[in-house]
Write an enzyme that holds these catalytic residues in place. Sequence first.
Site, PDB file in Angstrom:
ATOM      1  N   CYS A 132       0.808  -1.218   0.000  1.00 47.28           N
ATOM      2  CA  CYS A 132       0.000   0.000   0.000  1.00 47.28           C
ATOM      3  C   CYS A 132       0.846   1.275   0.000  1.00 47.28           C
ATOM      4  CB  CYS A 132      -0.959  -0.004   1.184  1.00 47.28           C
ATOM      5  SG  CYS A 132      -0.169  -0.081   2.811  1.00 47.28           S
ATOM      6  N   HIS A 167      -2.687   0.428   7.054  1.00 47.71           N
ATOM      7  CA  HIS A 167      -2.979   0.570   5.624  1.00 47.71           C
ATOM      8  C   HIS A 167      -3.046   2.058   5.303  1.00 47.71           C
ATOM      9  CE1 HIS A 167      -4.501  -0.225   1.669  1.00 47.71           C
ATOM     10  NE2 HIS A 167      -5.700   0.251   1.914  1.00 47.71           N
ATOM     11  N   SER A 184      -4.558  -2.790  -2.291  1.00 47.52           N
ATOM     12  CA  SER A 184      -4.826  -3.616  -1.125  1.00 47.52           C
ATOM     13  C   SER A 184      -5.150  -5.025  -1.592  1.00 47.52           C
ATOM     14  CB  SER A 184      -6.008  -3.047  -0.318  1.00 47.52           C
ATOM     15  OG  SER A 184      -6.408  -3.932   0.718  1.00 47.52           O
TER      16      SER A 184
END
Length: 346
Positions: A132, A167, A184
């Site tokens: 990410c 994330h 992702s």
Amino acid sequence: MATTTCGYEPIRSGDVILFYINRDGLPLSDRCTDRMWTFCMEQYPKNALQIKSIRDRVSEYPSIAYGDPPYNVAPNPRLTVQEKLQQIQTYVQRLEYNYTGMQFFDLNANRPISGLMDTARHIMTESLPIKCFEAFLIAIYLTTGIIGLERFNISFKTRFNSIVYRHIVLGVKYGQIYGGLGLSRRTDLAYKPLNGKYERLSTLIDDYVQAYKNYGHTVLRIRIGLPIIHDLKSYLTINWNAITIHPNKTDRIDYERELDKIVRVWRQMSIYASYRSNVSLASVVQPTGNIVTAASLPNRLQSLSFRSNREASFNCRRSAVKKTATTTDDSHATDRDQSLPCAIRV
């Protein structure tokens, strides 16, 4: 970040190793390669023989050809902003998610934007699988120069089965419409098209939060930063934390109010950046790391005023700040090193 003498460093969540970071650079060293394959077998012991068979046949696989990055998308006047973002997201997805357990690139979020963009160029040159944060850097690089597009980080901290995960995606705002770019394992935790669905920042965030809930994750924290300057050579650092919200501890109405507040702060900052229309509003904000929670912040910005004798102000600062190049007209002066007579701080 702690130094390592073995060529790689484990990233843990408690006692659980999430993945390793390659510290030896590219091409991947033998010790990092061995650690990558061994870690894969440790994660999937039932498939150890299959993994070993794949490793033994690596030299037989044909090389994969990747297309060039869409460097010319941002200034292309024939494409809409939505089409530009779609092409950038398509390129990011073509690099594919990194499931190897070894992060190939050594990343440091505290580097200035110029250093991060050097890393982004390196990532695109190597065309290796990414995660990410690498996708976040690529998205910043390729969206730089899209007029009217504001970019900012949206960082998530979640928990699943007592393991903490992190994330990040690149939030985007064009006019009054929001979206997101990123990568992702789950498609609904990455790309959010600029199609008019998200007319408020809170709506975009709620979509990500709901996606996490669908996968059994508890969202512990969300951090949103200030807009990122459209300058690949800037020595400013990214402000990662302009506002922090805790969806599991805060009523939805309350954190939606906080999200709407940061948008108003951006609008106030834009008013005071109008005299430098050729530079993004983030360039006049020094990264402080403060959390925007006070309802009086817009009033603080309104109370700021520029010095009336701007030319005298620049003369006073020339002895202390080395200027690279200055152009002066009848109304204002512009310095490429972004030295300002008045700094807006949040």
